[in-house]
Design an enzyme around this catalytic site. Structure first.
Site, PDB file in Angstrom:
ATOM      1  N   ASP A  44       0.842  -1.197   0.000  1.00 41.26           N
ATOM      2  CA  ASP A  44       0.000   0.000   0.000  1.00 41.26           C
ATOM      3  C   ASP A  44       0.875   1.244   0.000  1.00 41.26           C
ATOM      4  OD1 ASP A  44      -2.897   1.134   0.626  1.00 41.26           O
ATOM      5  OD2 ASP A  44      -1.466   2.218   1.891  1.00 41.26           O
ATOM      6  N   TYR A  49       3.798   9.619  -0.038  1.00 37.54           N
ATOM      7  CA  TYR A  49       4.820   8.967   0.774  1.00 37.54           C
ATOM      8  C   TYR A  49       6.235   9.251   0.244  1.00 37.54           C
ATOM      9  CZ  TYR A  49       0.753   6.300   2.426  1.00 37.54           C
ATOM     10  OH  TYR A  49      -0.467   5.922   2.921  1.00 37.54           O
ATOM     11  N   LYS A  78      -2.249   5.976  -4.415  1.00 40.89           N
ATOM     12  CA  LYS A  78      -3.269   6.977  -4.127  1.00 40.89           C
ATOM     13  C   LYS A  78      -3.022   8.274  -4.889  1.00 40.89           C
ATOM     14  CE  LYS A  78      -3.456   5.072   0.552  1.00 40.89           C
ATOM     15  NZ  LYS A  78      -2.122   4.428   0.534  1.00 40.89           N
ATOM     16  N   HIS A 111      -6.854   9.887  -2.104  1.00 44.85           N
ATOM     17  CA  HIS A 111      -6.203   9.849  -0.790  1.00 44.85           C
ATOM     18  C   HIS A 111      -7.021  10.572   0.280  1.00 44.85           C
ATOM     19  CE1 HIS A 111      -1.944   9.503   1.123  1.00 44.85           C
ATOM     20  NE2 HIS A 111      -2.876   9.335   2.026  1.00 44.85           N
ATOM     21  N   ASN A 169     -10.220   7.994   3.627  1.00 46.84           N
ATOM     22  CA  ASN A 169     -10.549   9.103   4.528  1.00 46.84           C
ATOM     23  C   ASN A 169     -11.876   9.779   4.192  1.00 46.84           C
ATOM     24  OD1 ASN A 169      -8.003   9.013   6.096  1.00 46.84           O
ATOM     25  ND2 ASN A 169      -7.084   9.587   4.144  1.00 46.84           N
ATOM     26  N   SER A 217      -3.154   2.380  10.339  1.00 53.44           N
ATOM     27  CA  SER A 217      -2.846   2.726  11.737  1.00 53.44           C
ATOM     28  C   SER A 217      -3.522   1.772  12.705  1.00 53.44           C
ATOM     29  CB  SER A 217      -3.239   4.182  12.034  1.00 53.44           C
ATOM     30  OG  SER A 217      -2.527   5.066  11.212  1.00 53.44           O
ATOM     31  N   PRO A 221      -1.962   4.891  18.388  1.00 51.95           N
ATOM     32  CA  PRO A 221      -1.014   5.993  18.536  1.00 51.95           C
ATOM     33  C   PRO A 221       0.422   5.654  18.166  1.00 51.95           C
ATOM     34  CG  PRO A 221      -1.687   5.140  20.683  1.00 51.95           C
ATOM     35  CD  PRO A 221      -2.573   4.495  19.665  1.00 51.95           C
ATOM     36  N   ALA A 222       0.758   4.376  18.076  1.00 51.90           N
ATOM     37  CA  ALA A 222       2.158   3.981  17.859  1.00 51.90           C
ATOM     38  C   ALA A 222       2.780   4.644  16.642  1.00 51.90           C
ATOM     39  CB  ALA A 222       2.250   2.455  17.734  1.00 51.90           C
ATOM     40  N   SER A 274       6.623  -3.060   9.195  1.00 57.01           N
ATOM     41  CA  SER A 274       7.686  -3.251  10.178  1.00 57.01           C
ATOM     42  C   SER A 274       8.997  -3.421   9.426  1.00 57.01           C
ATOM     43  CB  SER A 274       7.419  -4.484  11.040  1.00 57.01           C
ATOM     44  OG  SER A 274       8.495  -4.683  11.943  1.00 57.01           O
ATOM     45  N   ASN A 283       3.132 -10.386  11.819  1.00 56.44           N
ATOM     46  CA  ASN A 283       1.987  -9.633  11.315  1.00 56.44           C
ATOM     47  C   ASN A 283       1.264 -10.392  10.210  1.00 56.44           C
ATOM     48  OD1 ASN A 283       2.593  -7.544  13.076  1.00 56.44           O
ATOM     49  ND2 ASN A 283       3.593  -6.281  11.523  1.00 56.44           N
TER      50      ASN A 283
END
Length: 324
Positions: A44, A49, A78, A111, A169, A217, A221-222, A274, A283
């Site tokens: 993704d 980015y 996006k 996006h 979004n 996400s 919060p990470a 990661s 994951n």
């Protein structure tokens, strides 16, 4: 093999993919290559980015070494806010494809439902939010979502540049409006989704329309603490939240795996990232167990309506936003 979900476009999408937001350019090609070796097939990305060329380099290496073929992969990108005018959509999509080194996107998303003044890629790329290099002014464009969506549809119908299209979004009201004129229904809705921001009514609305949800996400919060976001620092990390830890201990899984499975077991696709090959594997293997209904509900009950990814969190409120 990673489970898949069938989109309303007829194409199969992996339920667990690899997110490319904040993957450093210097390590991005190697990260993508390692993720492919670990078994990831969905990647993704996005114009914003700023690492699509590097992502493409990692994919080319994997293909050249025979690890995968292009058809094995599901590549998502996006459309950024500064390219919402109809005449801008196809050219920027072609540039992004060239950066990736591929002929089509499996899925191409709007996006944000925010149209900004055009910035030529030769001037600044990725363009970001501000019209000026100093970062003092945000200027909107007059492009409507209808104009943008119809240009997105042309990518599928005329050029074959995207196999599926979707939105990111968006809230329910915007989706309902889009559906009034859409010839191609959005295949996916990508949203911030974690136990602190469950958005159950939005999920229900999308599912009722046959639109698949992708969560970003997933760890709450990470992903935002490194952006020095105050509200992320004030929230209890989900990996340390008592309910999540209790479920993880019961199942013999990591908190991260529990957070991902909480989503996928409910039909929501996830795109964690990661740099650790061990965590990449963990994951990816987060769909090989089930959480009992009581624990799913307990995790959902952590909902605080706490959103981290919204435009005003990325720039001071005293910046000038000019509506065209």
């Amino acid at each position: 093999m990673t489970p898949t979900v069938k989109l309303n476009s007829g194409h199969e999408m992996p339920l667990v993919g690899f997110g490319l937001w904040k993957v450093d350019n210097s390590t991005c090609a190697d990260t993508v290559y390692k993720a492919i070796k670990a078994g990831y097939r969905l990647f993704d990305g996005a114009c914003d980015y700023g690492n699509e060329a590097e992502c493409g380099a990692g994919i080319r290496r994997a293909i050249e070494e025979g690890l995968v073929t292009r058809s094995d992969l599901f590549i998502v990108s996006k459309l950024w806010n500064t390219f919402h005018e109809a005449s801008r959509v196809e050219p920027i999509c072609r540039k992004q494809l060239a950066d990736w080194g591929i002929d089509y996107f499996d899925l191409y998303l709007i996006h944000f439902p925010v149209a900004l003044e055009y910035i030529d890629p030769s001037v600044r790329y990725p363009p970001g939010w501000f019209v000026d290099d100093a970062g003092t002014e945000i200027r909107s464009s007059k492009a409507t979502i209808q104009e943008t969506w119809q240009a997105m549809e042309a990518l599928v119908q005329d050029g074959g540049l995207a196999r599926s299209i979707g939105v990111s979004n968006f809230q329910a009201q915007l989706i309902y409006d889009l559906l009034r004129y859409a010839r191609i229904k959005p295949a996916t809705l990508q949203i911030e989704h974690h136990p602190y921001l469950v958005q159950p009514l939005l999920l229900k609305a999308a599912v009722a329309e046959g639109i698949t949800i992708t969560a970003y996400s997933s760890f709450g919060p990470a992903g935002f603490i490194e952006l020095d976001m105050a509200r992320a620092k004030q929230a209890t990390p989900l990996m340390e939240e008592a309910t999540i830890k209790k479920v993880a201990e019961k199942l013999g899984k990591t908190p991260a795996q529990v957070l991902l499975r909480w989503a996928t077991q409910r039909g929501v696709a996830v795109i964690p990232k990661s740099s650790s090959e061990t965590r990449m594997k963990e994951n990816l293997e987060s769909s090989d167990f089930d959480i009992v209904a009581e624990d799913l509900e307990a995790i959902s009950s952590l909902n605080l309506g706490l959103r981290f990814n919204q435009p005003t969190n990325y720039f001071p409120t005293d910046k000038l936003w000019i509506f065209g």
